[in-house]
Design an enzyme around this catalytic site. Sequence first.
Site, PDB file in Angstrom:
ATOM      1  N   LYS A 102       1.131  -0.769  -0.054  1.00  0.00           N
ATOM      2  CA  LYS A 102      -0.257   0.110   0.015  1.00  0.00           C
ATOM      3  C   LYS A 102       0.872   1.001  -0.408  1.00  0.00           C
ATOM      4  O   LYS A 102       1.426   1.235   1.285  1.00  0.00           O
ATOM      5  CB  LYS A 102      -0.870   0.160   1.454  1.00  0.00           C
ATOM      6  CG  LYS A 102      -2.218   0.723   1.106  1.00  0.00           C
ATOM      7  CD  LYS A 102      -2.265   0.977   2.570  1.00  0.00           C
ATOM      8  CE  LYS A 102      -1.988   1.468   3.856  1.00  0.00           C
ATOM      9  NZ  LYS A 102      -2.999   2.411   5.075  1.00  0.00           N
ATOM     10  N   ASP A 104      -2.391  11.085   2.684  1.00  0.00           N
ATOM     11  CA  ASP A 104      -3.664  10.833   2.968  1.00  0.00           C
ATOM     12  C   ASP A 104      -4.594  11.702   4.264  1.00  0.00           C
ATOM     13  O   ASP A 104      -4.069  12.474   5.531  1.00  0.00           O
ATOM     14  CB  ASP A 104      -3.830   9.919   4.512  1.00  0.00           C
ATOM     15  CG  ASP A 104      -5.320   9.405   4.205  1.00  0.00           C
ATOM     16  OD1 ASP A 104      -6.066   9.975   4.222  1.00  0.00           O
ATOM     17  OD2 ASP A 104      -5.341   8.411   5.255  1.00  0.00           O
ATOM     18  N   LYS A 111      -9.178  14.571   8.065  1.00  0.00           N
ATOM     19  CA  LYS A 111      -8.635  14.508   9.891  1.00  0.00           C
ATOM     20  C   LYS A 111      -8.819  15.455  10.263  1.00  0.00           C
ATOM     21  O   LYS A 111      -8.028  16.421   9.710  1.00  0.00           O
ATOM     22  CB  LYS A 111      -7.149  13.452   9.400  1.00  0.00           C
ATOM     23  CG  LYS A 111      -6.972  12.096   8.892  1.00  0.00           C
ATOM     24  CD  LYS A 111      -5.687  11.973   8.576  1.00  0.00           C
ATOM     25  CE  LYS A 111      -5.423  10.847   7.714  1.00  0.00           C
ATOM     26  NZ  LYS A 111      -6.387   9.309   8.590  1.00  0.00           N
ATOM     27  N   ASP A 133       2.164   6.883   4.845  1.00  0.00           N
ATOM     28  CA  ASP A 133       1.874   5.869   4.240  1.00  0.00           C
ATOM     29  C   ASP A 133       2.010   5.214   3.163  1.00  0.00           C
ATOM     30  O   ASP A 133       0.786   4.239   3.149  1.00  0.00           O
ATOM     31  CB  ASP A 133       0.741   6.204   4.942  1.00  0.00           C
ATOM     32  CG  ASP A 133      -0.610   5.098   4.928  1.00  0.00           C
ATOM     33  OD1 ASP A 133      -0.197   3.916   5.795  1.00  0.00           O
ATOM     34  OD2 ASP A 133      -1.833   5.337   5.138  1.00  0.00           O
ATOM     35  N   ASP A 143     -11.932   7.235   4.818  1.00  0.00           N
ATOM     36  CA  ASP A 143     -10.160   7.661   4.795  1.00  0.00           C
ATOM     37  C   ASP A 143     -10.245   5.759   4.399  1.00  0.00           C
ATOM     38  O   ASP A 143      -8.876   5.433   5.692  1.00  0.00           O
ATOM     39  CB  ASP A 143     -10.616   8.050   6.218  1.00  0.00           C
ATOM     40  CG  ASP A 143      -9.305   8.483   6.441  1.00  0.00           C
ATOM     41  OD1 ASP A 143      -7.893   7.948   6.500  1.00  0.00           O
ATOM     42  OD2 ASP A 143      -8.668   8.717   8.252  1.00  0.00           O
ATOM     43  N   GLU A 190      -8.937   4.218   1.974  1.00  0.00           N
ATOM     44  CA  GLU A 190      -8.501   4.350   0.715  1.00  0.00           C
ATOM     45  C   GLU A 190      -7.340   2.481   0.481  1.00  0.00           C
ATOM     46  O   GLU A 190      -7.921   2.458  -0.926  1.00  0.00           O
ATOM     47  CB  GLU A 190      -7.845   5.645   0.502  1.00  0.00           C
ATOM     48  CG  GLU A 190      -7.085   5.996   1.029  1.00  0.00           C
ATOM     49  CD  GLU A 190      -6.450   5.892   2.344  1.00  0.00           C
ATOM     50  OE1 GLU A 190      -5.720   5.948   3.103  1.00  0.00           O
ATOM     51  OE2 GLU A 190      -7.846   6.656   2.854  1.00  0.00           O
ATOM     52  N   ARG A 231      -7.526  -0.262   1.355  1.00  0.00           N
ATOM     53  CA  ARG A 231      -8.215  -1.346   1.046  1.00  0.00           C
ATOM     54  C   ARG A 231      -9.095  -1.041  -0.145  1.00  0.00           C
ATOM     55  O   ARG A 231      -8.739  -2.198  -0.374  1.00  0.00           O
ATOM     56  CB  ARG A 231      -9.386  -1.720   2.549  1.00  0.00           C
ATOM     57  CG  ARG A 231      -9.254  -1.935   4.089  1.00  0.00           C
ATOM     58  CD  ARG A 231     -10.413  -1.599   4.549  1.00  0.00           C
ATOM     59  NE  ARG A 231      -9.316  -1.585   6.620  1.00  0.00           N
ATOM     60  CZ  ARG A 231      -9.512  -0.676   6.957  1.00  0.00           C
ATOM     61  NH1 ARG A 231      -8.881   0.943   6.273  1.00  0.00           N
ATOM     62  NH2 ARG A 231      -8.993  -0.837   8.287  1.00  0.00           N
TER      63      ARG A 231
END
Length: 119
Positions: free
Chosen positions: A4, A9, A16, A27, A87, A89, A91
């Site tokens: 990933k 993000d 957030k 991330d 949030d 994304e 997955r």
Amino acid sequence: LVGKGVTYDTGGADIKAGGVMAGMSRDKCGAAAVAGFMKVVAEMKPQNLKVIGAMSMVRNSVGENCYVADEVIRARSGVRVRVNNTDAEGRMIMADVLCYWWARELLMTLVVQTSRLGV
């Protein structure tokens, strides 16, 4: 291998808040791990070993093209997915990569997924 890589993000439409966005450019370690592993495999050239790697990459931002909670989108597999929280994304992008491999009969017995989903 599936890694990933969320380049940034914000949380999307479920943004957030409270200063937790700082550091959200980090991330992408799963994708970096896959890239590093594939480089080592390319240099070592092990015999009788086939390794397939993919880096699922996305930037989860707020804007006129972002999806929103309760929106129904169609995944690569054709399955409709109702978005509960924008949030999630990571997955979504990893499922699309696995579906791509499945369609091309590249999905083997062992899949190693690298991410920090749910942390």
